[in-house]
Every structure is written in structure tokens, then in C-alpha cells.
Design a protein around this motif. Structure first.
Motif, mmCIF file in Angstrom:
data_model
loop_
_atom_site.group_PDB
_atom_site.id
_atom_site.type_symbol
_atom_site.label_atom_id
_atom_site.label_comp_id
_atom_site.label_asym_id
_atom_site.label_seq_id
_atom_site.Cartn_x
_atom_site.Cartn_y
_atom_site.Cartn_z
ATOM 1 N N VAL A 85 0.861 -1.166 0.000
ATOM 2 C CA VAL A 85 0.000 0.000 0.000
ATOM 3 C C VAL A 85 0.904 1.225 0.000
ATOM 4 O O VAL A 85 1.656 1.454 0.929
ATOM 5 C CB VAL A 85 -0.915 0.010 1.246
ATOM 6 N N ASP A 86 0.836 2.004 -1.056
ATOM 7 C CA ASP A 86 1.768 3.113 -1.237
ATOM 8 C C ASP A 86 1.276 4.340 -0.471
ATOM 9 O O ASP A 86 0.680 5.263 -1.026
ATOM 10 C CB ASP A 86 1.907 3.416 -2.729
ATOM 11 N N THR A 87 1.496 4.360 0.840
ATOM 12 C CA THR A 87 1.100 5.475 1.683
ATOM 13 C C THR A 87 2.229 5.782 2.635
ATOM 14 O O THR A 87 3.078 4.954 2.925
ATOM 15 C CB THR A 87 -0.158 5.138 2.499
ATOM 16 N N ALA A 88 2.222 7.029 3.146
ATOM 17 C CA ALA A 88 3.245 7.426 4.112
ATOM 18 C C ALA A 88 3.033 6.730 5.437
ATOM 19 O O ALA A 88 3.974 6.516 6.194
ATOM 20 C CB ALA A 88 3.225 8.942 4.282
ATOM 21 N N GLY A 89 1.798 6.388 5.748
ATOM 22 C CA GLY A 89 1.479 5.681 6.976
ATOM 23 C C GLY A 89 0.527 4.546 6.679
ATOM 24 O O GLY A 89 -0.225 4.591 5.701
ATOM 25 N N LEU A 90 0.550 3.522 7.509
ATOM 26 C CA LEU A 90 -0.347 2.389 7.326
ATOM 27 C C LEU A 90 -1.594 2.599 8.177
ATOM 28 O O LEU A 90 -1.498 2.989 9.344
ATOM 29 C CB LEU A 90 0.360 1.091 7.746
ATOM 30 N N PRO A 91 -2.761 2.351 7.624
ATOM 31 C CA PRO A 91 -3.986 2.585 8.398
ATOM 32 C C PRO A 91 -4.111 1.616 9.555
ATOM 33 O O PRO A 91 -3.578 0.512 9.538
ATOM 34 C CB PRO A 91 -5.096 2.362 7.363
ATOM 35 N N THR A 92 -4.840 2.037 10.587
ATOM 36 C CA THR A 92 -5.127 1.168 11.716
ATOM 37 C C THR A 92 -6.588 1.353 12.092
ATOM 38 O O THR A 92 -7.302 2.190 11.512
ATOM 39 C CB THR A 92 -4.212 1.467 12.910
ATOM 40 N N ALA A 93 -7.059 0.565 13.033
ATOM 41 C CA ALA A 93 -8.464 0.629 13.427
ATOM 42 C C ALA A 93 -8.807 2.015 13.957
ATOM 43 O O ALA A 93 -8.000 2.659 14.629
ATOM 44 C CB ALA A 93 -8.761 -0.431 14.479
ATOM 45 N N SER A 94 -10.014 2.466 13.663
ATOM 46 C CA SER A 94 -10.424 3.810 14.085
ATOM 47 C C SER A 94 -10.369 3.971 15.597
ATOM 48 O O SER A 94 -10.091 5.063 16.096
ATOM 49 C CB SER A 94 -11.837 4.102 13.569
ATOM 50 N N ALA A 95 -10.591 2.890 16.341
ATOM 51 C CA ALA A 95 -10.550 2.977 17.801
ATOM 52 C C ALA A 95 -9.154 3.277 18.314
ATOM 53 O O ALA A 95 -8.986 3.827 19.412
ATOM 54 C CB ALA A 95 -11.066 1.679 18.419
ATOM 55 N N LEU A 96 -8.116 2.907 17.520
ATOM 56 C CA LEU A 96 -6.734 3.111 17.950
ATOM 57 C C LEU A 96 -6.133 4.408 17.421
ATOM 58 O O LEU A 96 -5.041 4.800 17.864
ATOM 59 C CB LEU A 96 -5.863 1.932 17.502
ATOM 60 N N GLU A 97 -6.791 5.060 16.490
ATOM 61 C CA GLU A 97 -6.226 6.267 15.886
ATOM 62 C C GLU A 97 -5.868 7.351 16.905
ATOM 63 O O GLU A 97 -4.815 7.982 16.798
ATOM 64 C CB GLU A 97 -7.192 6.819 14.835
ATOM 65 N N PRO A 98 -6.716 7.605 17.939
ATOM 66 C CA PRO A 98 -6.352 8.647 18.908
ATOM 67 C C PRO A 98 -5.106 8.314 19.722
ATOM 68 O O PRO A 98 -4.507 9.216 20.325
ATOM 69 C CB PRO A 98 -7.595 8.741 19.817
ATOM 70 N N LEU A 99 -4.707 7.046 19.739
ATOM 71 C CA LEU A 99 -3.565 6.628 20.549
ATOM 72 C C LEU A 99 -2.243 6.678 19.792
ATOM 73 O O LEU A 99 -1.183 6.562 20.410
ATOM 74 C CB LEU A 99 -3.794 5.203 21.070
ATOM 75 N N LEU A 100 -2.300 6.831 18.473
ATOM 76 C CA LEU A 100 -1.087 6.794 17.656
ATOM 77 C C LEU A 100 -0.808 8.169 17.061
ATOM 78 O O LEU A 100 -1.733 8.824 16.555
ATOM 79 C CB LEU A 100 -1.230 5.769 16.524
ATOM 80 N N PRO A 101 0.428 8.630 17.094
ATOM 81 C CA PRO A 101 0.767 9.916 16.477
ATOM 82 C C PRO A 101 0.376 9.921 15.001
ATOM 83 O O PRO A 101 0.729 9.008 14.250
ATOM 84 C CB PRO A 101 2.288 10.003 16.645
ATOM 85 N N GLY A 102 -0.377 10.917 14.588
ATOM 86 C CA GLY A 102 -0.830 10.993 13.214
ATOM 87 C C GLY A 102 -2.010 10.099 12.907
ATOM 88 O O GLY A 102 -2.497 10.083 11.774
ATOM 89 N N GLY A 103 -2.484 9.346 13.902
ATOM 90 C CA GLY A 103 -3.634 8.478 13.699
ATOM 91 C C GLY A 103 -3.393 7.305 12.782
ATOM 92 O O GLY A 103 -4.328 6.733 12.222
ATOM 93 N N ALA A 104 -2.122 6.916 12.592
ATOM 94 C CA ALA A 104 -1.790 5.807 11.695
ATOM 95 C C ALA A 104 -0.512 5.129 12.185
ATOM 96 O O ALA A 104 0.198 5.643 13.060
ATOM 97 C CB ALA A 104 -1.610 6.306 10.261
ATOM 98 N N ILE A 105 -0.229 3.964 11.622
ATOM 99 C CA ILE A 105 1.010 3.254 11.917
ATOM 100 C C ILE A 105 2.099 3.814 11.015
ATOM 101 O O ILE A 105 1.984 3.777 9.792
ATOM 102 C CB ILE A 105 0.832 1.741 11.685
ATOM 103 N N ARG A 106 3.141 4.334 11.616
ATOM 104 C CA ARG A 106 4.202 4.985 10.843
ATOM 105 C C ARG A 106 5.062 3.957 10.127
ATOM 106 O O ARG A 106 5.455 2.945 10.705
ATOM 107 C CB ARG A 106 5.083 5.833 11.777
#
Length: 294
Positions: A85-106
Motif C-alpha cells: 500500500v503506497d502510503t506514508a502511513g499504514l492505516p489502523t483501526a479507528s478505535a486506535l487512531e487517537p492513541l497513535l501519532p498521526g492516527g496511523a502506523i508509521r
């Protein structure tokens, strides 16, 4: 790259690695001892047998079987690499987004989940649904049915339940072909190994989730409190767990952040919990002391 392929070939050869879909649906395409795919080299073996047992025919059959196996493995690796997946960050579950910087897996990031397999699975779910390959190393209790129920694509999930004392080398090899690698550390991890693996993750555009502690993890997710519901006065069954998940950053780089999650909810999903009403909220009754006769 050749080192990674050698390790992967070894794991396939000795049944150390299989796709989750193959484990769930055993059949002629299941990975097995002596070949990448059972039945894949049967034609070569049969051809050798028809040669009347001649030594030259046997060697030719073995060579063809080995070539078929290597070709199959290289094809798998190429397929894995071509589905990033050609993105700067990898998506994660919406419930975990507030816990991760940028709301995604770096990309290139390392994450530690010390206690909860379900929480670790939840980190993989969104990326897997987006088409990313995921790998699970050193977690023999990893539940395929639970992963499928959580939304993990079993066709793009590689399992290495028992990597033995080579768990770190296998984890590094999986980082070459999977975007998110979930691994359980089975030994001491030295800073040099961490640095090399982090560099490989950045180069390959992947991330690592450690089921346990991980030196220098970018974010560590811990369940700091939880309570189950469903049990009544001596009867009933557990239905859902309300948990407080706290995220802390490396060397205090990220201020601790907490979120209330249903982990899991009554329907088996993981989602943000609704706030619990405070005592007296929406209740107009007034509690007064009661006089007790002496």
C-alpha cells in the motif's frame, strides 16, 4: 534479499511457515514437508519413477522438484512485494487512531503491545483490509478464526508459529515481504539488532508490532485497567470488556494518552466505548438522609 529468500525457503521446507488460508482450508495446495506446495512437485517425482528407477532419472526428477519449489517460493515473494500500500502511513483501526501519532502506523515504526493478542490483531486489521501483507512470527496461539472475525485477510497473512532460536532472523526476513510483522520476542534483543531491523522496515515500507516489550518502541500500548460485564448474581456469561488503553512514547517523546475501548464488544468487535454516565446524570431524584428511630 537472497538471505531473506534462503530463510523463507528453509521455513517452507520444514513446515515452519504457512499461509493462514492454507491452514484454514487444508487440501492439495497446503504447504507441506519437502515442498512449497503439496502436489506441486508430484509430476516431477512421477516422471522420475517412470524412468524405471534409473539413477540419472532420479537425479533429474529431484532437480526438477527443487526448481519447481524455488520457482514457487520466488513467485510468492514477488507477489508479496507487489502488493504494497503506497502510503506514508499504514492505516489502523479507528478505535486506535487517537492513541497513535498521526492516527496511523508509521512506516518504519516499531510498536509494543505487552499483554493483549486481541489488541495486537486490531492494529493489523485496517492495513490488512487495505491489501497489505501481514506476518505473525512466534505466536503459536494466534487464532486464525479470531483473525478472520477481526477482518484480517487470511490470503495475505503468513504464519510462522515456531521459528525457534532463529526468531529474530525470521522476523527480519518477514519484514522484506510483509508490511506489518507481528512478532513475539523469544530472546534478548540488542540495540544493534533493533537498529538494523528498523532500517530494513524503513527501506521496505513496513512496521513491526511486538507482542511484549521492545527496546526503543515508538509507541507502547498497555491495558491499564479493564472490567468485564455479563456476569449477574451467580449466573450469566462474559459479554464484553471495557478497557482503558494507554499509549506511551519512546523516552517520553509522546505524552501518555488514554482511550476507553470495548475490547471486545458484545459482538466481538473492538471499538471506542461510549462514556459512562456520571452518578446522578439525567436523574432528578434527590437522595436525602433517612431518620432512624432509636
Amino acid at each position: 534479499m537472497s538471505d531473506a529468500i534462503d530463510i523463507i525457503e528453509h521455513m517452507f521446507e520444514y513446515e515452519g511457515m504457512q499461509t493462514a488460508a492454507a491452514l484454514r482450508s487444508p487440501g492439495p495446495d497446503r504447504v507441506g514437508r519437502g515442498g512449497a506446495v503439496r502436489g506441486g512437485s508430484g509430476a516431477a517425482r512421477a516422471g522420475a519413477a517412470r524412468g524405471g528407477g534409473a539413477g540419472a532419472a532420479d537425479h533429474l526428477g529431484d532437480a526438477r522438484a527443487a526448481l519447481d519449489r524455488i520457482t514457487s517460493l520466488r513467485s510468492r515473494v514477488t507477489d508479496m512485494e507487489s502488493t504494497r500500500v503506497d502510503t506514508a502511513g499504514l492505516p489502523t483501526a479507528s478505535a486506535l487512531e487517537p492513541l497513535l501519532p498521526g492516527g496511523a502506523i508509521r512506516v518504519g515504526g516499531t510498536y509494543a503491545v505487552p499483554e493483549s493478542v486481541l489488541l495486537a490483531i486490531t492494529m493489523l486489521q485496517a492495513a490488512s483490509a487495505s491489501g497489505a501483507w501481514c506476518a505473525v512470527v512466534g505466536v503459536p496461539s494466534f487464532g486464525i478464526e479470531a483473525a478472520a472475525a477481526a477482518g484480517i485477510d487470511l490470503e495475505r497473512l503468513v504464519l510462522v508459529p515456531d521459528p525457534g532460536d532463529q526468531w529474530l532472523a525470521v522476523t527480519a526476513a518477514m519484514a522484506d515481504v510483509a508490511q506489518i510483522v507481528l512478532t513475539r520476542p523469544l530472546g534478548r534483543v540488542v540495540p544493534g539488532d533493533v537498529a538494523r531491523l528498523s532500517a530494513r522496515l524503513r527501506q521496505r515500507g513496513g512496521a513491526l508490532v511486538a507482542l511484549g516489550s521492545w527496546p526503543g518502541a515508538d509507541v507502547t500500548l498497555r491495558i491499564t485497567s479493564s472490567v468485564w460485564s455479563g456476569i449477574g448474581q451467580g449466573h450469566g456469561h462474559l459479554t464484553e470488556r471495557r478497557a482503558t488503553v494507554t499509549a506511551t512514547g519512546r523516552a517520553g517523546a509522546v505524552r501518555p494518552t488514554s482511550a476507553e475501548l470495548l475490547l471486545p464488544a458484545a459482538d466481538g468487535t473492538v471499538r471506542t466505548a461510549t462514556p459512562v454516565p456520571s452518578v446522578g446524570s439525567g436523574d432528578t431524584r434527590v437522595l436525602r438522609p433517612v431518620a432512624v428511630a432509636s
